[in-house]
Design an enzyme around this catalytic site. Structure first.
Site, PDB file in Angstrom:
ATOM      1  N   LYS A  37       8.779   5.673   1.724  1.00 20.74           N
ATOM      2  CA  LYS A  37       8.425   4.272   2.011  1.00 20.74           C
ATOM      3  C   LYS A  37       8.399   3.488   0.704  1.00 20.74           C
ATOM      4  CE  LYS A  37       5.578   4.891   6.148  1.00 20.74           C
ATOM      5  NZ  LYS A  37       4.228   4.703   6.711  1.00 20.74           N
ATOM      6  N   ASN A  44      -2.956   8.547   7.929  1.00 19.08           N
ATOM      7  CA  ASN A  44      -3.828   7.365   7.880  1.00 19.08           C
ATOM      8  C   ASN A  44      -5.302   7.712   8.057  1.00 19.08           C
ATOM      9  OD1 ASN A  44      -1.743   5.465   7.529  1.00 19.08           O
ATOM     10  ND2 ASN A  44      -1.231   5.648   9.698  1.00 19.08           N
ATOM     11  N   ARG A  68       3.108  11.630  11.807  1.00 23.82           N
ATOM     12  CA  ARG A  68       2.938  11.074  10.459  1.00 23.82           C
ATOM     13  C   ARG A  68       1.682  10.200  10.378  1.00 23.82           C
ATOM     14  NH1 ARG A  68       7.402   8.527   6.157  1.00 23.82           N
ATOM     15  NH2 ARG A  68       5.877   8.102   4.534  1.00 23.82           N
ATOM     16  N   ARG A  78      23.330  -3.314  -2.216  1.00 24.60           N
ATOM     17  CA  ARG A  78      23.178  -2.603  -0.930  1.00 24.60           C
ATOM     18  C   ARG A  78      22.722  -1.169  -1.098  1.00 24.60           C
ATOM     19  NH1 ARG A  78      27.951  -5.271   0.144  1.00 24.60           N
ATOM     20  NH2 ARG A  78      27.604  -7.144   1.362  1.00 24.60           N
ATOM     21  N   HIS A 110      -8.182   1.389  -3.998  1.00 21.40           N
ATOM     22  CA  HIS A 110      -7.765   2.020  -2.749  1.00 21.40           C
ATOM     23  C   HIS A 110      -8.476   3.353  -2.506  1.00 21.40           C
ATOM     24  CE1 HIS A 110      -5.111   3.038   0.567  1.00 21.40           C
ATOM     25  NE2 HIS A 110      -4.834   4.191  -0.013  1.00 21.40           N
ATOM     26  N   GLU A 117      -6.904  10.867  -1.879  1.00 20.65           N
ATOM     27  CA  GLU A 117      -5.782  11.244  -0.996  1.00 20.65           C
ATOM     28  C   GLU A 117      -5.633  12.759  -0.933  1.00 20.65           C
ATOM     29  OE1 GLU A 117      -4.441   8.884   0.732  1.00 20.65           O
ATOM     30  OE2 GLU A 117      -4.704   7.061  -0.462  1.00 20.65           O
ATOM     31  N   HIS A 144      -8.054   5.659   6.598  1.00 24.52           N
ATOM     32  CA  HIS A 144      -7.401   4.410   6.192  1.00 24.52           C
ATOM     33  C   HIS A 144      -7.624   3.257   7.162  1.00 24.52           C
ATOM     34  CE1 HIS A 144      -5.526   6.905   3.178  1.00 24.52           C
ATOM     35  NE2 HIS A 144      -4.810   5.903   2.697  1.00 24.52           N
ATOM     36  N   LYS A 148       2.421  16.765   2.515  1.00 16.24           N
ATOM     37  CA  LYS A 148       2.930  15.451   2.942  1.00 16.24           C
ATOM     38  C   LYS A 148       4.411  15.530   3.273  1.00 16.24           C
ATOM     39  CE  LYS A 148       3.360  10.535   2.281  1.00 16.24           C
ATOM     40  NZ  LYS A 148       3.191   9.308   1.495  1.00 16.24           N
ATOM     41  N   HIS A 198      -8.567   0.523   4.916  1.00 16.66           N
ATOM     42  CA  HIS A 198      -7.768  -0.706   4.752  1.00 16.66           C
ATOM     43  C   HIS A 198      -8.596  -1.940   5.084  1.00 16.66           C
ATOM     44  CE1 HIS A 198      -3.638   1.480   5.143  1.00 16.66           C
ATOM     45  NE2 HIS A 198      -3.948   1.287   3.878  1.00 16.66           N
ATOM     46  N   GLU A 204       7.286   7.571  11.432  1.00 20.56           N
ATOM     47  CA  GLU A 204       5.923   7.410  11.950  1.00 20.56           C
ATOM     48  C   GLU A 204       5.897   7.046  13.433  1.00 20.56           C
ATOM     49  OE1 GLU A 204       3.235   5.616   9.129  1.00 20.56           O
ATOM     50  OE2 GLU A 204       1.691   5.405  10.652  1.00 20.56           O
TER      51      GLU A 204
HETATM   52  P1  NAD Z   1      -0.550   1.499  -9.994  1.00 25.92           P
HETATM   53  O1  NAD Z   1       0.873   1.808  -9.938  1.00 25.92           O
HETATM   54  O2  NAD Z   1      -0.949   0.076 -10.089  1.00 25.92           O
HETATM   55  O3  NAD Z   1      -1.203   2.286 -11.216  1.00 25.92           O
HETATM   56  C1  NAD Z   1      -2.561   2.095 -11.527  1.00 25.92           C
HETATM   57  C2  NAD Z   1      -2.750   1.690 -12.991  1.00 25.92           C
HETATM   58  O4  NAD Z   1      -2.518   2.827 -13.824  1.00 25.92           O
HETATM   59  C3  NAD Z   1      -1.774   0.620 -13.470  1.00 25.92           C
HETATM   60  O5  NAD Z   1      -2.457  -0.227 -14.340  1.00 25.92           O
HETATM   61  C4  NAD Z   1      -0.737   1.426 -14.243  1.00 25.92           C
HETATM   62  O6  NAD Z   1      -0.126   0.653 -15.255  1.00 25.92           O
HETATM   63  C5  NAD Z   1      -1.574   2.509 -14.829  1.00 25.92           C
HETATM   64  N1  NAD Z   1      -0.884   3.767 -15.143  1.00 25.92           N
HETATM   65  C6  NAD Z   1       0.084   4.364 -14.419  1.00 25.92           C
HETATM   66  N2  NAD Z   1       0.382   5.558 -14.948  1.00 25.92           N
HETATM   67  C7  NAD Z   1      -0.383   5.703 -16.048  1.00 25.92           C
HETATM   68  C8  NAD Z   1      -0.547   6.730 -17.005  1.00 25.92           C
HETATM   69  N3  NAD Z   1       0.123   7.880 -16.910  1.00 25.92           N
HETATM   70  N4  NAD Z   1      -1.420   6.527 -18.017  1.00 25.92           N
HETATM   71  C9  NAD Z   1      -2.149   5.383 -18.088  1.00 25.92           C
HETATM   72  N5  NAD Z   1      -2.066   4.396 -17.193  1.00 25.92           N
HETATM   73  C10 NAD Z   1      -1.190   4.549 -16.180  1.00 25.92           C
HETATM   74  O7  NAD Z   1      -1.353   2.099  -8.739  1.00 25.92           O
HETATM   75  P2  NAD Z   1      -1.276   3.491  -7.952  1.00 25.92           P
HETATM   76  O8  NAD Z   1      -2.688   3.779  -7.578  1.00 25.92           O
HETATM   77  O9  NAD Z   1      -0.491   4.519  -8.649  1.00 25.92           O
HETATM   78  O10 NAD Z   1      -0.462   3.093  -6.637  1.00 25.92           O
HETATM   79  C11 NAD Z   1      -0.960   2.142  -5.712  1.00 25.92           C
HETATM   80  C12 NAD Z   1       0.185   1.568  -4.917  1.00 25.92           C
HETATM   81  O11 NAD Z   1       0.833   2.623  -4.214  1.00 25.92           O
HETATM   82  C13 NAD Z   1      -0.233   0.555  -3.890  1.00 25.92           C
HETATM   83  O12 NAD Z   1       0.598  -0.576  -3.984  1.00 25.92           O
HETATM   84  C14 NAD Z   1      -0.012   1.265  -2.567  1.00 25.92           C
HETATM   85  O13 NAD Z   1       0.330   0.372  -1.514  1.00 25.92           O
HETATM   86  C15 NAD Z   1       1.124   2.170  -2.908  1.00 25.92           C
HETATM   87  N6  NAD Z   1       1.238   3.342  -2.023  1.00 25.92           N
HETATM   88  C16 NAD Z   1       2.441   3.585  -1.466  1.00 25.92           C
HETATM   89  C17 NAD Z   1       2.598   4.675  -0.644  1.00 25.92           C
HETATM   90  C18 NAD Z   1       3.955   4.974  -0.065  1.00 25.92           C
HETATM   91  O14 NAD Z   1       4.080   5.844   0.791  1.00 25.92           O
HETATM   92  N7  NAD Z   1       4.989   4.292  -0.500  1.00 25.92           N
HETATM   93  C19 NAD Z   1       1.535   5.550  -0.386  1.00 25.92           C
HETATM   94  C20 NAD Z   1       0.314   5.270  -0.982  1.00 25.92           C
HETATM   95  C21 NAD Z   1       0.180   4.153  -1.809  1.00 25.92           C
HETATM   96 ZN    ZN Z   2      -3.887   5.817   0.824  1.00 24.69          ZN
END
Ligand code: NAD
Ligand code: ZN
Length: 345
Positions: free
Chosen positions: A127, A228, A224, A105, A247, A169, A231, A210, A235, A220
């Site tokens: 999030k 987007n 907030r 929990r 992305h 971003e 996006h 942010k 998206h 949101e």
């Molecule tokens: P990711 O976590 O998949 O990382 C991208 C790649 O880089 C992966 O292969 C990872 O293993 C590698 N990697 C990570 N750190 C590294 C480092 N220091 N050195 C070498 N390789 C490294 O992708 P991301 O772009 O970081 O995140 C995308 C995700 O974030 C999506 O699922 C998206 O929906 C989510 N997201 C969430 C929010 C939120 O508010 N929660 C906001 C934006 C995006």
């Molecule tokens: Zn984004």
């Protein structure tokens, strides 16, 4: 906490009393950075119950991986007073954060973002969640981490394409924020080349911006939504490409198209400004294979759409100027299609 050469042991000790720690990470990050993270936690007096790894990549942000992780935590004997440390990019943060929000929990969460995107975006705002085959981020929660600690040195191992993803971003937020943040977007080429000082300045601006937006409107209900920007079409592009498009590239193209919508609807001609900034990060501003109809269809399935809207109406965030976003602007499919046609290569 953000910094180059950040002392993780001291940072964690400064905020939290040590206890049982479960380190969640992906296979790629684990091989690069988990040993030093474990050493830092142990130095700070934590008992690391295990390094819980899953395969790197978005496909791991699933109910299957979630189920697997919570069961591994249970078998490791992690109790309610344990803390989940999520070391990795946005996938680790979202999945590990959702594990922390729900295991027993809810246990304490510390985010250790290692991608630029995670540092500037996904680790801020609470999030967390996983994807379903039916759509991205459809199951999740709001979870406030006890600490977010970003060592900018982690970025030195990040592939250039991933760095550019995060810069999309950063550019988005600089355009929304205006002021000093916008002026410092002149650092984008240096940041894209991995310059630590430029990255630090831009990460700090992004996190402050942010966090400020989210603090006003966590759930949101209103402002907030400005986050987007780029996006709505972004998206749609990602979904139409079956998530094969990164992305950041989708958001870059989305902003290039939405800048044109902003010009049409609000009279602000920021199109060449967008193209210069996105281009300076090595991000795309033209899409050779873009099919506007497929993107519109995908946009129609977006979870952020309103049930009450007509089938051919979409809600956009548009810019009235730099630092002057407006949200919830209804746009007809025909106008959105024209904006997309303008960016087809
Ligand atoms: P990711 O976590 O998949 O990382 C991208 C790649 O880089 C992966 O292969 C990872 O293993 C590698 N990697 C990570 N750190 C590294 C480092 N220091 N050195 C070498 N390789 C490294 O992708 P991301 O772009 O970081 O995140 C995308 C995700 O974030 C999506 O699922 C998206 O929906 C989510 N997201 C969430 C929010 C939120 O508010 N929660 C906001 C934006 C995006
Ligand atoms: Zn984004």
């Amino acid at each position: 906490m953000i910094g180059s050469g950040l002392d993780l042991a001291a940072t964690v000790s400064g905020t939290l009393s040590p206890g049982a720690a479960a380190l969640i990470t992906d296979s790629r990050v684990s091989s690069l950075h988990s040993a030093s993270a474990v050493a830092a936690l142990e130095e700070a007096g934590w008992w690391v119950t295990g390094v819980f790894e899953f395969p790197a990549g978005e496909t791991s942000k699933s109910l299957d991986s979630y189920g697997d992780l919570v069961r591994r935590l249970a078998r490791s004997g992690l109790g309610r007073d344990g803390t989940v440390f999520a070391l990795g990019g946005g996938v680790v943060g979202d999945l590990g954060g959702f594990v922390a929000a729900t295991y027993a929990r809810g246990v304490d969460l510390v985010m250790l973002p290692t991608t630029l995107l995670a540092m500037v975006d996904s680790s801020v705002g609470g999030k967390v969640g996983v994807d379903l085959p039916e759509g991205k981020n459809l199951v999740g929660a709001f979870a406030r981490p006890r600490l977010v600690a970003a060592n900018l040195d982690w970025l030195s191992t990040l592939p250039e394409r991933e760095l550019r993803n995060g810069l999309a971003e950063v550019i988005k937020m600089g355009l929304l924020a205006g002021g000093r943040f916008f002026d410092d977007l002149s650092l984008i080429p240096r940041a894209a080349a991995g310059d630590p000082a430029a990255l630090e300045t831009l990460v700090l601006h992004s996190v402050r911006f942010k966090a400020g937006v989210v603090a006003e409107d966590e759930r949101e209900g209103g402002r907030r939504a400005i986050l987007n920007y780029g996006h709505t079409i972004g998206h749609g592009l990602e979904a139409a490409a079956g998530y094969a498009m990164p992305h950041g590239e989708a958001v870059s193209l989305g902003m290039a198209a939405e800048a044109r919508l902003s010009r049409e609807r609000l009279g602000a001609d920021l199109v060449s400004l967008h193209e210069d900034l996105l281009g300076s990060a090595g991000l795309p501003i033209r899409a050779p294979a873009l099919n506007p109809d497929a993107v519109l269809t995908a946009m129609g399935r977006d979870k952020k759409r309103r049930a009450a809207d007509a089938a051919d109406t979409y809600r956009f965030v548009l810019l009235e100027g730099v630092g002057a976003p407006r949200w919830d602007i209804p746009v007809q499919a025909e106008e959105a299609r024209r904006a997309m046609e303008a960016i087809v290569a």
